[in-house]
Design an enzyme around this catalytic site. Structure first.
Site, PDB file in Angstrom:
ATOM      1  N   ASN A 146      55.939 -34.061  -2.932  1.00 57.23           N
ATOM      2  CA  ASN A 146      55.176 -35.059  -2.176  1.00 57.23           C
ATOM      3  C   ASN A 146      55.777 -36.469  -2.292  1.00 57.23           C
ATOM      4  O   ASN A 146      55.117 -37.446  -1.987  1.00 57.23           O
ATOM      5  CB  ASN A 146      53.690 -35.037  -2.582  1.00 57.23           C
ATOM      6  CG  ASN A 146      53.487 -35.200  -4.072  1.00 57.23           C
ATOM      7  OD1 ASN A 146      54.418 -35.581  -4.786  1.00 57.23           O
ATOM      8  ND2 ASN A 146      52.296 -34.921  -4.552  1.00 57.23           N
ATOM      9  N   ARG A 284      50.908 -44.807 -10.949  1.00 61.63           N
ATOM     10  CA  ARG A 284      49.764 -44.439 -11.777  1.00 61.63           C
ATOM     11  C   ARG A 284      48.955 -45.691 -12.101  1.00 61.63           C
ATOM     12  O   ARG A 284      49.526 -46.741 -12.404  1.00 61.63           O
ATOM     13  CB  ARG A 284      50.200 -43.773 -13.094  1.00 61.63           C
ATOM     14  CG  ARG A 284      50.675 -42.325 -12.949  1.00 61.63           C
ATOM     15  CD  ARG A 284      49.564 -41.386 -12.491  1.00 61.63           C
ATOM     16  NE  ARG A 284      50.015 -40.014 -12.317  1.00 61.63           N
ATOM     17  CZ  ARG A 284      50.333 -39.476 -11.139  1.00 61.63           C
ATOM     18  NH1 ARG A 284      50.256 -40.176 -10.024  1.00 61.63           N
ATOM     19  NH2 ARG A 284      50.691 -38.210 -11.063  1.00 61.63           N
ATOM     20  N   GLN A 313      40.702 -40.783 -13.553  1.00 68.17           N
ATOM     21  CA  GLN A 313      40.313 -40.224 -12.254  1.00 68.17           C
ATOM     22  C   GLN A 313      39.410 -39.030 -12.458  1.00 68.17           C
ATOM     23  O   GLN A 313      39.757 -38.180 -13.263  1.00 68.17           O
ATOM     24  CB  GLN A 313      41.560 -39.835 -11.458  1.00 68.17           C
ATOM     25  CG  GLN A 313      42.347 -41.072 -11.014  1.00 68.17           C
ATOM     26  CD  GLN A 313      43.518 -40.760 -10.105  1.00 68.17           C
ATOM     27  OE1 GLN A 313      44.212 -41.660  -9.660  1.00 68.17           O
ATOM     28  NE2 GLN A 313      43.785 -39.516  -9.812  1.00 68.17           N
ATOM     29  N   HIS A 332      42.836 -41.145  -4.754  1.00 72.16           N
ATOM     30  CA  HIS A 332      44.213 -40.654  -4.941  1.00 72.16           C
ATOM     31  C   HIS A 332      44.550 -39.596  -3.879  1.00 72.16           C
ATOM     32  O   HIS A 332      44.241 -38.423  -4.036  1.00 72.16           O
ATOM     33  CB  HIS A 332      44.333 -40.063  -6.345  1.00 72.16           C
ATOM     34  CG  HIS A 332      45.741 -39.796  -6.758  1.00 72.16           C
ATOM     35  ND1 HIS A 332      46.095 -39.549  -8.059  1.00 72.16           N
ATOM     36  CD2 HIS A 332      46.895 -39.735  -6.055  1.00 72.16           C
ATOM     37  CE1 HIS A 332      47.398 -39.355  -8.126  1.00 72.16           C
ATOM     38  NE2 HIS A 332      47.905 -39.441  -6.927  1.00 72.16           N
TER      39      HIS A 332
HETATM   40  P1  NDP Z   1      61.490 -39.606  -9.945  1.00 77.40           P
HETATM   41  O1  NDP Z   1      61.615 -38.877 -11.241  1.00 77.40           O
HETATM   42  O2  NDP Z   1      62.416 -39.236  -8.837  1.00 77.40           O
HETATM   43  O3  NDP Z   1      61.637 -41.162 -10.157  1.00 77.40           O
HETATM   44  C1  NDP Z   1      61.126 -41.837 -11.225  1.00 77.40           C
HETATM   45  C2  NDP Z   1      61.991 -43.035 -11.476  1.00 77.40           C
HETATM   46  O4  NDP Z   1      61.345 -43.872 -12.445  1.00 77.40           O
HETATM   47  C3  NDP Z   1      63.357 -42.690 -12.025  1.00 77.40           C
HETATM   48  O5  NDP Z   1      64.343 -43.347 -11.252  1.00 77.40           O
HETATM   49  C4  NDP Z   1      63.292 -43.269 -13.426  1.00 77.40           C
HETATM   50  O6  NDP Z   1      64.479 -43.828 -13.854  1.00 77.40           O
HETATM   51  C5  NDP Z   1      62.346 -44.414 -13.259  1.00 77.40           C
HETATM   52  N1  NDP Z   1      61.815 -44.893 -14.531  1.00 77.40           N
HETATM   53  C6  NDP Z   1      61.228 -44.183 -15.521  1.00 77.40           C
HETATM   54  N2  NDP Z   1      60.871 -44.998 -16.522  1.00 77.40           N
HETATM   55  C7  NDP Z   1      61.232 -46.243 -16.154  1.00 77.40           C
HETATM   56  C8  NDP Z   1      61.112 -47.510 -16.781  1.00 77.40           C
HETATM   57  N3  NDP Z   1      60.571 -47.631 -17.998  1.00 77.40           N
HETATM   58  N4  NDP Z   1      61.584 -48.581 -16.122  1.00 77.40           N
HETATM   59  C9  NDP Z   1      62.170 -48.448 -14.897  1.00 77.40           C
HETATM   60  N5  NDP Z   1      62.308 -47.277 -14.254  1.00 77.40           N
HETATM   61  C10 NDP Z   1      61.833 -46.184 -14.883  1.00 77.40           C
HETATM   62  O7  NDP Z   1      59.972 -39.410  -9.484  1.00 77.40           O
HETATM   63  P2  NDP Z   1      59.278 -39.703  -8.082  1.00 77.40           P
HETATM   64  O8  NDP Z   1      59.927 -40.908  -7.501  1.00 77.40           O
HETATM   65  O9  NDP Z   1      59.187 -38.481  -7.267  1.00 77.40           O
HETATM   66  O10 NDP Z   1      57.805 -40.047  -8.599  1.00 77.40           O
HETATM   67  C11 NDP Z   1      57.565 -41.186  -9.424  1.00 77.40           C
HETATM   68  C12 NDP Z   1      56.119 -41.206  -9.875  1.00 77.40           C
HETATM   69  O11 NDP Z   1      55.272 -41.411  -8.754  1.00 77.40           O
HETATM   70  C13 NDP Z   1      55.602 -39.884 -10.473  1.00 77.40           C
HETATM   71  O12 NDP Z   1      55.968 -39.740 -11.825  1.00 77.40           O
HETATM   72  C14 NDP Z   1      54.116 -40.035 -10.294  1.00 77.40           C
HETATM   73  O13 NDP Z   1      53.559 -40.745 -11.381  1.00 77.40           O
HETATM   74  C15 NDP Z   1      54.000 -40.871  -9.034  1.00 77.40           C
HETATM   75  N6  NDP Z   1      53.562 -40.042  -7.905  1.00 77.40           N
HETATM   76  C16 NDP Z   1      52.375 -40.362  -7.270  1.00 77.40           C
HETATM   77  C17 NDP Z   1      51.886 -39.577  -6.272  1.00 77.40           C
HETATM   78  C18 NDP Z   1      50.627 -39.928  -5.543  1.00 77.40           C
HETATM   79  O14 NDP Z   1      50.015 -39.080  -4.887  1.00 77.40           O
HETATM   80  N7  NDP Z   1      50.199 -41.181  -5.584  1.00 77.40           N
HETATM   81  C19 NDP Z   1      52.561 -38.327  -5.859  1.00 77.40           C
HETATM   82  C20 NDP Z   1      53.850 -38.154  -6.494  1.00 77.40           C
HETATM   83  C21 NDP Z   1      54.285 -38.957  -7.512  1.00 77.40           C
HETATM   84  P3  NDP Z   1      65.680 -43.037 -14.508  1.00 77.40           P
HETATM   85  O15 NDP Z   1      65.478 -41.603 -14.151  1.00 77.40           O
HETATM   86  O16 NDP Z   1      66.807 -43.711 -13.815  1.00 77.40           O
HETATM   87  O17 NDP Z   1      65.578 -43.286 -15.939  1.00 77.40           O
END
Ligand code: NDP
Length: 398
Positions: A146, A284, A313, A332
């Site tokens: 998603n 989140r 939630q 959400h």
């Molecule tokens: P990804 O794993 O593709 O991306 C997450 C990114 O966050 C990575 O690039 C990671 O960096 C980065 N990251 C992690 N920790 C840090 C930090 N401390 N500082 C800066 N960057 C950080 O996941 P998605 O993009 O698919 O999803 C992200 C989040 O979105 C999910 O974990 C979820 O919480 C939320 N989400 C919400 C939804 C909704 O319905 N509202 C649905 C789907 C997701 P790197 O890997 O480079 O370390």
């Protein structure tokens, strides 16, 4: 085996007899080439409600034909809830971030047979990952299912907040026509500085989707994107979140919730933002400090706050984000469109098929495996837990 599946309630009017669209568009691949879920079979029609109790993620026939027991409930909060009681002899638990069954350490320790927690969606912060590691419970999610759904929601929120759509829609609905009221907080997005905290699957997609609006794009992440992508999007990289927020008119938050990001947008960081900026948080709720956001909207430090994620939630009925000024919150929902449900129901089935056949689950679906962070979890999360305070979810009254 016993599979406990915690899903959100059915529609208040019962399951739909028909749907707005008869079919869903066919998506061949995710943007980076990753394949969509590949279960051997599905027992549902894509486009139907699957994420609520009667939808059962389309799993009942598959599980019961194989001799397993499936328990589905929406009653998830408090020690007396159906889910808490059914958990004690469950082998697998399935939950969705939209209606999370908080798997705290205490709950994980109440379930000695528990082998796997599946997130039907993305974001496994509702599981105490440290406790899962300590008790050898695998945690998996349906990576990418998603991400695009959410990035579409982000674009919708950026435009609707900056242009002040909500005010204008309310005037139209209430029979009014005061144009000055309707536009006194309305701006164009063109020329603005838009930045994402994290440029993973969602963050990068949101940047790509905003590019045609002729804005200046910025990002901060722990790992830098390739030079090709930076050039394609004319991106400015920031080596700290403080540097990013100081220059952006709109900040969208796209990191997972884990100990490093919990409470990241507190009073101090918000005070370092450009005055009058907007925050769009679909990552989140707990990444932003509840009271600090509300206070900044009151003072004008923030012009708007929107997103779909809360903590806990369901959000308590008196959660301050329900009533603070200039917010564009939804429950959400961004990752649970009917389109997304079809993908994560298929992904959940793929994970279960692999598990029962003793085949490896795709590396990109793994968050915790064999007692440690693994796969996507090793890349995007840090060790620890972000579940504290989740018991407040039982304060919500239907
Ligand atoms: P990804 O794993 O593709 O991306 C997450 C990114 O966050 C990575 O690039 C990671 O960096 C980065 N990251 C992690 N920790 C840090 C930090 N401390 N500082 C800066 N960057 C950080 O996941 P998605 O993009 O698919 O999803 C992200 C989040 O979105 C999910 O974990 C979820 O919480 C939320 N989400 C919400 C939804 C909704 O319905 N509202 C649905 C789907 C997701 P790197 O890997 O480079 O370390």
């Amino acid at each position: 085996m016993k599979i406990l599946c915690v899903l959100y309630d059915d529609p208040t009017t019962g399951m739909p007899e028909s749907y707005a669209l008869e079919t869903l568009p066919v998506i061949e691949k995710y943007p980076d080439g990753m394949t969509l879920p590949t279960p051997e079979k599905i027992d549902f029609k894509p486009g139907e409600l699957l994420g609520c109790v009667s939808g059962e993620l389309g799993l009942r026939k598959f599980l019961e034909d194989a001799g397993h027991t499936l328990v589905v409930t929406s009653d998830k909060d408090g020690d007396d809830s159906v889910a808490a009681k059914e958990l004690v002899d469950a082998d697998i638990v399935i939950s969705q971030p939209f209606w999370p069954f908080y798997l705290t350490r205490q709950r994980i320790e109440s379930a000695p047979k528990l082998k796997m927690a599946i997130t039907a969606g993305i974001g496994s912060d509702h599981v105490d990952l440290q406790a899962a590691m300590d008790h050898n419970v695998d945690v998996v999610e349906v990576t990418y299912c998603n991400s695009i759904s959410v990035s579409e929601h982000i674009v919708m929120m950026i435009l609707s907040m900056v242009r002040d759509y909500h005010t204008q829609h309310a005037i139209a609905k209430s029979g009014g026509w005061n144009i000055a009221d309707a536009v006194k907080r309305s701006y164009d997005v063109e020329g603005m500085h838009i930045g994402t905290v994290a440029a993973g699957r969602i963050g990068l997609s949101a940047l790509r989707k905003m590019k045609p609006f002729d804005v200046h794009l910025h990002y901060f992440d722990r790992h830098r994107l390739s030079a090709d992508i930076e050039e394609e999007l004319n991106l400015t990289f920031h080596d700290s979140v403080e540097s990013l927020v100081a220059v952006c008119d709109v900040v969208t938050i796209n990191t997972p919730l884990h100990p490093e990001t919990e409470n990241l947008f507190d009073e101090v960081l918000i005070s370092k933002m450009k005055k009058g900026a907007y925050i769009i948080n679909t990552a989140r709720g707990k990444i932003c400090n509840r009271e600090a956001v509300a206070a900044a909207l009151e003072s004008g430090q923030l012009s708007g706050y929107a997103g779909d994620v809360w903590f806990p939630q369901p959000a308590p009925n008196d959660h301050i984000w329900r009533t603070m000024p200039h917010h564009g919150m939804t429950p959400h929902t961004s990752g649970t469109t009917l389109s997304a449900q079809a993908r994560y129901a298929a992904g959940t089935r793929e994970i279960l098929e692999c598990f029962f056949a003793d085949k490896p689950i795709r590396d990109e679906y793994l968050i915790v495996h064999g007692g440690d962070l693994a796969g996507t979890g090793a890349h995007s999360y840090s060790k620890g837990s972000a579940t504290s305070g989740s018991e407040e979810a039982q304060n919500y009254k239907k």
